[in-house]
Scaffold this motif. Structure first.
Motif, PDB file in Angstrom:
ATOM      1  N   VAL A 119      19.158 -82.340 -60.092  1.00  0.00           N
ATOM      2  CA  VAL A 119      20.557 -82.735 -59.861  1.00  0.00           C
ATOM      3  C   VAL A 119      21.407 -81.617 -59.313  1.00  0.00           C
ATOM      4  CG1 VAL A 119      22.414 -83.294 -61.157  1.00  0.00           C
ATOM      5  CG2 VAL A 119      20.474 -84.334 -61.580  1.00  0.00           C
ATOM      6  N   ALA A 120      21.187 -80.346 -59.540  1.00  0.00           N
ATOM      7  CA  ALA A 120      21.948 -79.181 -59.184  1.00  0.00           C
ATOM      8  C   ALA A 120      21.646 -79.159 -57.574  1.00  0.00           C
ATOM      9  CB  ALA A 120      21.355 -77.726 -59.919  1.00  0.00           C
ATOM     10  N   ALA A 121      20.333 -79.359 -57.148  1.00  0.00           N
ATOM     11  CA  ALA A 121      19.839 -78.870 -55.682  1.00  0.00           C
ATOM     12  C   ALA A 121      20.886 -80.356 -55.163  1.00  0.00           C
ATOM     13  CB  ALA A 121      18.644 -79.231 -55.546  1.00  0.00           C
ATOM     14  N   ALA A 122      20.914 -81.611 -55.750  1.00  0.00           N
ATOM     15  CA  ALA A 122      21.591 -82.796 -54.875  1.00  0.00           C
ATOM     16  C   ALA A 122      23.074 -82.240 -54.465  1.00  0.00           C
ATOM     17  CB  ALA A 122      21.429 -83.772 -55.635  1.00  0.00           C
ATOM     18  N   ALA A 123      23.579 -81.619 -55.371  1.00  0.00           N
ATOM     19  CA  ALA A 123      25.189 -81.104 -55.037  1.00  0.00           C
ATOM     20  C   ALA A 123      25.149 -80.212 -54.073  1.00  0.00           C
ATOM     21  CB  ALA A 123      25.522 -80.524 -56.518  1.00  0.00           C
ATOM     22  N   GLY A 124      24.410 -79.157 -54.253  1.00  0.00           N
ATOM     23  CA  GLY A 124      24.177 -78.246 -52.817  1.00  0.00           C
ATOM     24  C   GLY A 124      23.825 -78.816 -51.742  1.00  0.00           C
ATOM     25  N   THR A 125      23.105 -79.981 -51.596  1.00  0.00           N
ATOM     26  CA  THR A 125      22.832 -80.818 -50.399  1.00  0.00           C
ATOM     27  C   THR A 125      24.044 -81.268 -49.864  1.00  0.00           C
ATOM     28  OG1 THR A 125      20.531 -80.855 -50.701  1.00  0.00           O
ATOM     29  CG2 THR A 125      21.317 -82.564 -49.492  1.00  0.00           C
ATOM     30  N   GLY A 126      24.835 -82.142 -50.707  1.00  0.00           N
ATOM     31  CA  GLY A 126      26.079 -82.586 -50.682  1.00  0.00           C
ATOM     32  C   GLY A 126      27.062 -81.708 -50.083  1.00  0.00           C
ATOM     33  N   ILE A 127      27.151 -80.845 -50.456  1.00  0.00           N
ATOM     34  CA  ILE A 127      28.265 -79.526 -49.784  1.00  0.00           C
ATOM     35  C   ILE A 127      27.751 -79.209 -48.516  1.00  0.00           C
ATOM     36  CG2 ILE A 127      28.979 -77.139 -50.027  1.00  0.00           C
ATOM     37  CD1 ILE A 127      29.023 -77.685 -53.020  1.00  0.00           C
ATOM     38  N   LYS A 128      26.516 -79.015 -48.418  1.00  0.00           N
ATOM     39  CA  LYS A 128      25.775 -78.516 -47.108  1.00  0.00           C
ATOM     40  C   LYS A 128      25.918 -79.617 -46.038  1.00  0.00           C
ATOM     41  CE  LYS A 128      21.354 -77.355 -45.121  1.00  0.00           C
ATOM     42  NZ  LYS A 128      19.785 -77.162 -45.320  1.00  0.00           N
ATOM     43  N   ASN A 129      25.606 -80.696 -46.432  1.00  0.00           N
ATOM     44  CA  ASN A 129      25.733 -81.822 -45.449  1.00  0.00           C
ATOM     45  C   ASN A 129      27.203 -82.056 -44.992  1.00  0.00           C
ATOM     46  OD1 ASN A 129      23.302 -82.349 -45.629  1.00  0.00           O
ATOM     47  ND2 ASN A 129      23.462 -84.065 -47.082  1.00  0.00           N
ATOM     48  N   HIS A 130      28.180 -81.973 -45.758  1.00  0.00           N
ATOM     49  CA  HIS A 130      29.754 -82.015 -45.373  1.00  0.00           C
ATOM     50  C   HIS A 130      29.889 -80.643 -44.731  1.00  0.00           C
ATOM     51  CE1 HIS A 130      33.419 -83.758 -45.731  1.00  0.00           C
ATOM     52  NE2 HIS A 130      34.264 -82.377 -45.644  1.00  0.00           N
ATOM     53  N   ALA A 131      29.528 -79.696 -44.713  1.00  0.00           N
ATOM     54  CA  ALA A 131      29.757 -78.638 -43.917  1.00  0.00           C
ATOM     55  C   ALA A 131      29.110 -78.858 -42.466  1.00  0.00           C
ATOM     56  CB  ALA A 131      29.054 -77.205 -44.510  1.00  0.00           C
ATOM     57  N   GLY A 132      28.092 -79.589 -42.278  1.00  0.00           N
ATOM     58  CA  GLY A 132      27.306 -80.044 -41.218  1.00  0.00           C
ATOM     59  C   GLY A 132      28.520 -81.131 -40.389  1.00  0.00           C
ATOM     60  N   ALA A 133      28.977 -81.971 -41.141  1.00  0.00           N
ATOM     61  CA  ALA A 133      29.735 -82.959 -40.702  1.00  0.00           C
ATOM     62  C   ALA A 133      31.141 -82.251 -40.310  1.00  0.00           C
ATOM     63  CB  ALA A 133      30.275 -83.918 -41.736  1.00  0.00           C
ATOM     64  N   ILE A 134      31.428 -81.323 -40.975  1.00  0.00           N
ATOM     65  CA  ILE A 134      32.685 -80.563 -40.189  1.00  0.00           C
ATOM     66  C   ILE A 134      32.365 -79.966 -38.995  1.00  0.00           C
ATOM     67  CG2 ILE A 134      34.342 -78.336 -40.775  1.00  0.00           C
ATOM     68  CD1 ILE A 134      34.086 -79.158 -43.639  1.00  0.00           C
ATOM     69  N   ASN A 135      31.324 -79.178 -38.751  1.00  0.00           N
ATOM     70  CA  ASN A 135      30.671 -78.572 -37.553  1.00  0.00           C
ATOM     71  C   ASN A 135      30.764 -79.674 -36.567  1.00  0.00           C
ATOM     72  OD1 ASN A 135      29.989 -76.154 -38.887  1.00  0.00           O
ATOM     73  ND2 ASN A 135      28.005 -76.489 -39.076  1.00  0.00           N
ATOM     74  N   GLY A 136      30.272 -80.925 -36.592  1.00  0.00           N
ATOM     75  CA  GLY A 136      30.593 -81.823 -35.468  1.00  0.00           C
ATOM     76  C   GLY A 136      32.006 -81.958 -35.046  1.00  0.00           C
ATOM     77  N   GLY A 137      33.061 -82.181 -35.985  1.00  0.00           N
ATOM     78  CA  GLY A 137      34.425 -82.393 -35.330  1.00  0.00           C
ATOM     79  C   GLY A 137      34.710 -80.969 -35.098  1.00  0.00           C
ATOM     80  N   ALA A 138      34.522 -79.826 -35.464  1.00  0.00           N
ATOM     81  CA  ALA A 138      34.910 -78.749 -34.953  1.00  0.00           C
ATOM     82  C   ALA A 138      34.299 -78.370 -33.671  1.00  0.00           C
ATOM     83  CB  ALA A 138      34.591 -77.124 -36.059  1.00  0.00           C
ATOM     84  N   LEU A 139      32.981 -78.713 -33.353  1.00  0.00           N
ATOM     85  CA  LEU A 139      32.633 -78.414 -32.000  1.00  0.00           C
ATOM     86  C   LEU A 139      33.532 -79.344 -30.865  1.00  0.00           C
ATOM     87  CD1 LEU A 139      28.631 -77.966 -32.292  1.00  0.00           C
ATOM     88  CD2 LEU A 139      30.599 -76.345 -31.875  1.00  0.00           C
ATOM     89  N   ALA A 140      33.627 -80.587 -31.313  1.00  0.00           N
ATOM     90  CA  ALA A 140      34.578 -81.288 -30.262  1.00  0.00           C
ATOM     91  C   ALA A 140      36.029 -80.801 -30.381  1.00  0.00           C
ATOM     92  CB  ALA A 140      34.526 -82.551 -31.053  1.00  0.00           C
ATOM     93  N   ASP A 141      36.516 -80.105 -31.239  1.00  0.00           N
ATOM     94  CA  ASP A 141      37.765 -79.532 -31.158  1.00  0.00           C
ATOM     95  C   ASP A 141      37.902 -78.345 -30.404  1.00  0.00           C
ATOM     96  OD1 ASP A 141      39.074 -82.031 -32.356  1.00  0.00           O
ATOM     97  OD2 ASP A 141      39.295 -80.928 -34.129  1.00  0.00           O
ATOM     98  N   ASN A 142      36.729 -77.741 -30.174  1.00  0.00           N
ATOM     99  CA  ASN A 142      36.875 -76.348 -29.718  1.00  0.00           C
ATOM    100  C   ASN A 142      35.874 -76.394 -28.494  1.00  0.00           C
ATOM    101  OD1 ASN A 142      38.302 -74.488 -31.740  1.00  0.00           O
ATOM    102  ND2 ASN A 142      37.270 -75.998 -32.653  1.00  0.00           N
ATOM    103  N   PRO A 143      36.302 -77.184 -27.437  1.00  0.00           N
ATOM    104  CA  PRO A 143      35.284 -76.952 -26.042  1.00  0.00           C
ATOM    105  C   PRO A 143      34.970 -75.523 -25.791  1.00  0.00           C
ATOM    106  CG  PRO A 143      37.392 -78.379 -25.814  1.00  0.00           C
ATOM    107  CD  PRO A 143      37.588 -77.377 -26.918  1.00  0.00           C
ATOM    108  N   GLY A 144      33.722 -75.587 -25.414  1.00  0.00           N
ATOM    109  CA  GLY A 144      33.142 -74.195 -25.099  1.00  0.00           C
ATOM    110  C   GLY A 144      32.402 -73.423 -25.722  1.00  0.00           C
ATOM    111  N   GLU A 145      32.402 -74.026 -27.241  1.00  0.00           N
ATOM    112  CA  GLU A 145      31.626 -73.275 -28.437  1.00  0.00           C
ATOM    113  C   GLU A 145      30.324 -73.926 -28.347  1.00  0.00           C
ATOM    114  OE1 GLU A 145      32.213 -70.791 -30.049  1.00  0.00           O
ATOM    115  OE2 GLU A 145      34.330 -70.316 -29.619  1.00  0.00           O
ATOM    116  N   THR A 146      29.535 -73.097 -28.858  1.00  0.00           N
ATOM    117  CA  THR A 146      27.939 -73.432 -28.939  1.00  0.00           C
ATOM    118  C   THR A 146      27.410 -73.661 -30.227  1.00  0.00           C
ATOM    119  OG1 THR A 146      27.061 -71.158 -29.318  1.00  0.00           O
ATOM    120  CG2 THR A 146      27.491 -72.173 -26.916  1.00  0.00           C
TER     121      THR A 146
END
Length: 256
Positions: A119-146
């Motif tokens: 259960v503890a690891a599942a929560a960590g995965t949830g936070i990690k996955n949301h960070a990955g989702a944020i990354n997708g939007g952040a790259l689109a909003d910051n052209p030129g970043e890799t």
């Protein structure tokens, strides 16, 4: 067009999972980075920021009252766009970081310990996955970043109507329940308020950190809550004496 671009970015992130991360590092329990997510329900907008603070550093300073951080959000154009129409009564924020069974997150109340490591690891995965989702939007909003630039500390501004799972605070599970995994961890903190920060480590009892996160105006800060300073007794005596003098003066005028 923006929606299409975010779709491509999200796809690229998923394809490269495990090899590299965009802005917010999520690769290990030590190096994973904390993020800020701010949601204004009235605007249906989410502002996010990679804080550049690692899980390992935050864990090492759980009990350190001298450990403080401050972020001037007005330095970010996307925040200025977001805050221009901000409705404080409809805005909440979260600061979180997690990987595996080690996480830190804001919480309005005191969460209980996880029942088991799965259960503890599942929560960590949830936070990690949301960070990955944020990354997708952040790259689109910051052209030129890799994808591999985890030192950029990017921000993003995502609408509810944008491509799903690109950082929306109210999608991909909600921070009200620590991204859908822990119902007693109400991670959302009201704008203008100081939020408790808890360290959750496996099945151990959550530890309240020495500092609190506060988002007010254009400033995000972390540090010990400032207690109200009581006025010295001499100040109260001076005030009482002054009131006495004023009463005597009024009586003399009345007698005259």
């Amino acid at each position: 067009m923006k929606h299409f671009g975010k779709t491509l970015m999200a796809a690229a992130l998923l394809a490269g999972a495990g090899a590299a991360n965009a802005s917010i590092a999520t690769g290990s329990a030590t190096l994973s980075e904390a993020f800020l997510s701010v949601y204004d329900k009235s605007q249906a907008l989410t502002f996010t920021l990679d804080l550049g603070l690692t899980n390992g550093d935050l864990i090492a300073n759980v009990g350190n009252a001298s450990y403080t951080k401050s972020f001037d959000l007005s330095a970010y154009a996307l925040w200025n766009t977001f805050s221009a129409g901000l409705d404080a009564s409809q805005t909440v924020f979260t600061v979180a970081v997690g990987n595996g069974s080690k996480q830190l997150a804001t919480s309005a109340g005191a969460p209980a310990a996880y029942t088991n490591l799965t259960v503890a690891a599942a929560a960590g995965t949830g936070i990690k996955n949301h960070a990955g989702a944020i990354n997708g939007g952040a790259l689109a909003d910051n052209p030129g970043e890799t994808v591999s630039n985890t030192a950029a500390n990017l921000s993003s501004l995502v609408a509810d109507s944008d491509t799903a799972n690109t950082g929306q605070h109210n999608q991909l599970n909600t921070a009200d329940t620590l991204w859908g995994t822990k119902s007693d961890a109400a991670a959302n903190i009201a704008y203008g308020s100081a939020g408790n920060f808890f360290y959750l480590n496996g099945t151990a009892a959550p530890v309240l950190t020495a500092g609190k996160w506060t988002l007010a105006g254009n400033s995000l800060s972390y540090g010990p809550a400032v207690a109200a300073v009581p006025l010295p007794a001499a100040v109260w005596m001076f005030g009482a004496g002054l009131m006495g003098v004023l009463r005597m003066t009024r009586r003399k005028h009345a007698a005259a």
